[in-house]
Motif scaffolding. Structure first.
Motif, PDB file in Angstrom:
ATOM      1  N   ILE A 208      15.799   1.391  -2.397  1.00  0.00           N
ATOM      2  CA  ILE A 208      16.724   2.256  -2.376  1.00  0.00           C
ATOM      3  C   ILE A 208      16.617   3.446  -3.185  1.00  0.00           C
ATOM      4  CG2 ILE A 208      19.397   2.699  -2.373  1.00  0.00           C
ATOM      5  CD1 ILE A 208      18.175   0.914   0.005  1.00  0.00           C
ATOM      6  N   MET A 209      16.356   3.247  -4.751  1.00  0.00           N
ATOM      7  CA  MET A 209      16.374   4.164  -5.613  1.00  0.00           C
ATOM      8  C   MET A 209      15.132   5.004  -5.436  1.00  0.00           C
ATOM      9  SD  MET A 209      15.231   3.540  -9.683  1.00  0.00           S
ATOM     10  CE  MET A 209      14.950   4.955 -10.843  1.00  0.00           C
ATOM     11  N   THR A 210      14.090   4.494  -4.926  1.00  0.00           N
ATOM     12  CA  THR A 210      12.894   5.143  -4.616  1.00  0.00           C
ATOM     13  C   THR A 210      13.206   6.086  -3.443  1.00  0.00           C
ATOM     14  OG1 THR A 210      11.407   3.324  -4.960  1.00  0.00           O
ATOM     15  CG2 THR A 210      10.515   5.041  -3.483  1.00  0.00           C
TER      16      THR A 210
ATOM     17  N   MET B 174       9.252   3.030  -7.490  1.00  0.00           N
ATOM     18  CA  MET B 174       8.103   2.328  -7.047  1.00  0.00           C
ATOM     19  C   MET B 174       7.694   1.458  -7.918  1.00  0.00           C
ATOM     20  SD  MET B 174       6.860   3.935  -4.020  1.00  0.00           S
ATOM     21  CE  MET B 174       7.260   5.500  -3.245  1.00  0.00           C
ATOM     22  N   TRP B 175       7.635   1.526  -9.108  1.00  0.00           N
ATOM     23  CA  TRP B 175       7.265   0.804 -10.335  1.00  0.00           C
ATOM     24  C   TRP B 175       8.298  -0.443 -10.258  1.00  0.00           C
ATOM     25  CZ3 TRP B 175       6.609   5.110 -14.511  1.00  0.00           C
ATOM     26  CH2 TRP B 175       5.019   5.796 -14.224  1.00  0.00           C
ATOM     27  N   LEU B 176       9.409  -0.057 -10.143  1.00  0.00           N
ATOM     28  CA  LEU B 176      10.568  -1.133 -10.739  1.00  0.00           C
ATOM     29  C   LEU B 176      10.478  -2.007  -9.211  1.00  0.00           C
ATOM     30  CD1 LEU B 176      13.096   0.418 -12.841  1.00  0.00           C
ATOM     31  CD2 LEU B 176      11.119  -1.195 -13.469  1.00  0.00           C
ATOM     32  N   ARG B 177       9.994  -1.746  -8.254  1.00  0.00           N
ATOM     33  CA  ARG B 177      10.363  -2.314  -6.478  1.00  0.00           C
ATOM     34  C   ARG B 177      11.595  -2.220  -6.245  1.00  0.00           C
ATOM     35  NH1 ARG B 177       5.733  -5.246  -5.061  1.00  0.00           N
ATOM     36  NH2 ARG B 177       4.166  -5.580  -7.064  1.00  0.00           N
TER      37      ARG B 177
ATOM     38  N   ALA C  81      10.639  11.896 -10.277  1.00  0.00           N
ATOM     39  CA  ALA C  81      10.451  10.932 -11.253  1.00  0.00           C
ATOM     40  C   ALA C  81      11.409   9.730 -10.937  1.00  0.00           C
ATOM     41  CB  ALA C  81      10.977  11.568 -12.543  1.00  0.00           C
ATOM     42  N   SER C  82      12.556   9.978 -10.392  1.00  0.00           N
ATOM     43  CA  SER C  82      13.219   8.509  -9.869  1.00  0.00           C
ATOM     44  C   SER C  82      12.536   7.960  -9.002  1.00  0.00           C
ATOM     45  CB  SER C  82      14.700   9.192  -9.507  1.00  0.00           C
ATOM     46  OG  SER C  82      15.376   8.024  -9.167  1.00  0.00           O
TER      47      SER C  82
ATOM     48  N   ARG D 144       0.851  -1.119   0.012  1.00  0.00           N
ATOM     49  CA  ARG D 144      -0.038  -0.018   0.032  1.00  0.00           C
ATOM     50  C   ARG D 144       0.777   1.238   0.036  1.00  0.00           C
ATOM     51  NH1 ARG D 144      -2.652  -2.342   4.875  1.00  0.00           N
ATOM     52  NH2 ARG D 144      -3.977  -4.167   3.801  1.00  0.00           N
ATOM     53  N   ALA D 145       2.115   1.116   0.801  1.00  0.00           N
ATOM     54  CA  ALA D 145       2.735   2.321   0.813  1.00  0.00           C
ATOM     55  C   ALA D 145       3.423   2.405  -0.682  1.00  0.00           C
ATOM     56  CB  ALA D 145       3.795   2.007   1.881  1.00  0.00           C
ATOM     57  N   ARG D 146       3.549   1.508  -1.191  1.00  0.00           N
ATOM     58  CA  ARG D 146       4.099   1.680  -2.535  1.00  0.00           C
ATOM     59  C   ARG D 146       3.294   2.405  -3.650  1.00  0.00           C
ATOM     60  NH1 ARG D 146       4.617  -1.536  -7.173  1.00  0.00           N
ATOM     61  NH2 ARG D 146       3.620  -3.087  -6.369  1.00  0.00           N
ATOM     62  N   THR D 147       2.084   1.732  -3.488  1.00  0.00           N
ATOM     63  CA  THR D 147       0.823   2.265  -4.385  1.00  0.00           C
ATOM     64  C   THR D 147       0.602   3.886  -4.120  1.00  0.00           C
ATOM     65  OG1 THR D 147      -0.164   0.063  -4.427  1.00  0.00           O
ATOM     66  CG2 THR D 147      -1.502   2.100  -4.938  1.00  0.00           C
ATOM     67  N   ILE D 148       0.581   4.193  -2.867  1.00  0.00           N
ATOM     68  CA  ILE D 148       0.153   5.587  -2.496  1.00  0.00           C
ATOM     69  C   ILE D 148       1.440   6.550  -2.957  1.00  0.00           C
ATOM     70  CG2 ILE D 148      -0.303   6.990  -0.572  1.00  0.00           C
ATOM     71  CD1 ILE D 148      -1.778   4.792   0.774  1.00  0.00           C
ATOM     72  N   GLY D 149       2.709   5.807  -2.508  1.00  0.00           N
ATOM     73  CA  GLY D 149       3.775   6.650  -2.951  1.00  0.00           C
ATOM     74  C   GLY D 149       3.941   7.004  -4.650  1.00  0.00           C
ATOM     75  N   THR D 150       3.317   6.119  -5.421  1.00  0.00           N
ATOM     76  CA  THR D 150       3.414   6.335  -6.887  1.00  0.00           C
ATOM     77  C   THR D 150       2.535   7.255  -7.077  1.00  0.00           C
ATOM     78  OG1 THR D 150       3.812   3.988  -7.291  1.00  0.00           O
ATOM     79  CG2 THR D 150       2.976   5.331  -9.182  1.00  0.00           C
ATOM     80  N   GLY D 151       1.398   7.617  -6.427  1.00  0.00           N
ATOM     81  CA  GLY D 151       0.359   8.806  -6.867  1.00  0.00           C
ATOM     82  C   GLY D 151       1.150   9.935  -5.920  1.00  0.00           C
TER      83      GLY D 151
END
Length: 382
Positions: free
Chosen positions: A293-295, A287-290, A281-282, A203-210
């Motif tokens: 550390i990059m996120t 987030m998309w690539l899971r 953007a990074s 859920r954190a990854r999904t919300i973080g994308t938005g």
């Protein structure tokens, strides 16, 4: 660029240090505020909420040091800025402090009782302690960019001509929502690094994308408003960079697009807005690539870039006045004395590295993912 330790050089150094302290606060306490903002949305059960809370639990107190240091630096190095900001933002500051008080109480009291109603109430208190400061800080920055309604009388007493509701305009609310999205992005990025893989992590990854997409969009819109909107001020008279602080000697005029002029004159400054957009953007790609550390690196870069863009665009202005432009505060007319700035600089050079080393050590010792198993086995967790 060579900066001497004369009065003008010390003023520039302390302007930069003020930015460093604000960035330090946004980076470290930023993910704590972000986690509080996200708490009702990423966690649904008591265990899940405890997992999110304990991502920030070990370090949130230390992270607030940057907030205290920033306030102290403004008080000591820029007393006129402190006086004006606490006059104009008095109710807003009270709102922030009230919200921030909820956070330590929420951390400490939430798990004292097993009652679901009790815990839910403190969860919402932690949410308020995250979203309200994030929003108000952004609104405050928006007001600084468009100018505050204040002036000085002949005795340098500050008189504020605005109201609390006057702080909220379409542009300042845009800045407020940008701040919330930036903190939410940073908090979600930190959660993906600190949590074991599972529902809260996802859920954190999904919300973080938005949040990353919204952060980019609002930052670009804000830049367009700065470029084409009625924002900005220009100094038109002679500038005394090494004289005694006296805002009443300033000669300036409102000038649309002035907040973009520094970037044209000094192209290296474009690194800040590029970092703001590129970092978000990074983080989005991470987030998309899971790639966790990059996120986190991307959200950190976005935070540095966005905060730096504001400071660089306004230089040498710190607090412009929208009602009496000649009362505006700049790097050259609002600082403490040379001896005060020099003494504080020596103290900063001694103690700031110690703070950085200690903070790094704490994060190293307390690093590791928060797991479902740890919630049941570790009695020291919230």
């Amino acid at each position: 660029m060579h900066i001497a330790l004369d009065y003008a050089g010390l003023r520039v150094i302390w302007w930069a240090l003020m930015g460093v302290l604000l960035i330090g606060f946004a980076l470290t306490d930023g993910w704590d505020l972000g986690i509080g903002t996200l708490l009702p949305f990423v966690a649904r059960t008591d265990t899940e909420r405890r997992m999110a809370i304990n991502c920030a639990g070990p370090t949130w107190e230390g992270n607030q040091v940057w907030f205290v240091l920033g306030g102290g630096a403004i008080f000591a190095a820029w007393p006129l800025v402190y006086a004006v900001s606490f006059s104009g933002f008095y109710l807003a500051m009270f709102l922030v402090l009230a919200a921030l008080i909820l956070r330590p109480v929420g951390f400490k009291y939430r798990s004292k009782r097993p009652d679901p109603v009790w815990r839910s109430a403190w969860d919402w208190a932690l949410f308020v302690g995250g979203v309200v400061p994030s929003l108000v800080f952004g609104v405050a920055v928006g007001n600084v960019l468009q100018g505050l309604p204040f002036h000085f009388d002949s005795d340098l007493r500050v008189l504020y001509d605005g109201s609390f509701l006057g702080l909220f305009t379409p542009f300042t609310l845009l800045c407020g929502v940008l701040s919330v999205s930036m903190m939410a992005l940073h908090g979600s990025a930190y959660l993906t690094v600190k949590l074991e893989h599972g529902p809260v992590h996802d859920r954190a990854r999904t919300i973080g994308t938005g949040a990353a997409a919204l952060c980019m969009l609002l930052f670009v819109i804000g830049g367009m408003v700065a470029l084409w909107g009625p924002l900005g001020y220009d100094i038109t008279g002679p500038v005394v960079t090494d004289g005694a602080s006296n805002p009443l000697r300033l000669t300036a005029i409102p000038s649309s697009g002035a907040w973009t002029r520094n970037f044209i004159m000094h192209p290296w400054m474009y690194a800040a807005p590029v970092l703001g957009v590129g970092g978000a953007a990074s983080a989005l790609v991470g987030m998309w690539l899971r790639q966790e550390i990059m996120t986190l690196a991307g959200s950190s870069a976005a935070t540095v870039g966005i905060v730096s863009t504001v400071g660089l665009s306004m230089f040498p202005f710190i607090l412009p006045s929208s009602t009496d432009i000649h009362s505006s505060l700049t790097v050259w007319n609002a600082s403490s004395s040379r001896s005060t700035l020099l003494t504080m600089l020596v103290a900063t050079l001694v103690f700031l590295p110690i703070i950085l080393l200690y903070t790094s050590w704490v994060y190293r010792v307390l690093w590791g993912r928060v797991t479902v198993a740890s919630m049941a086995s570790n009695p020291d967790l919230y």
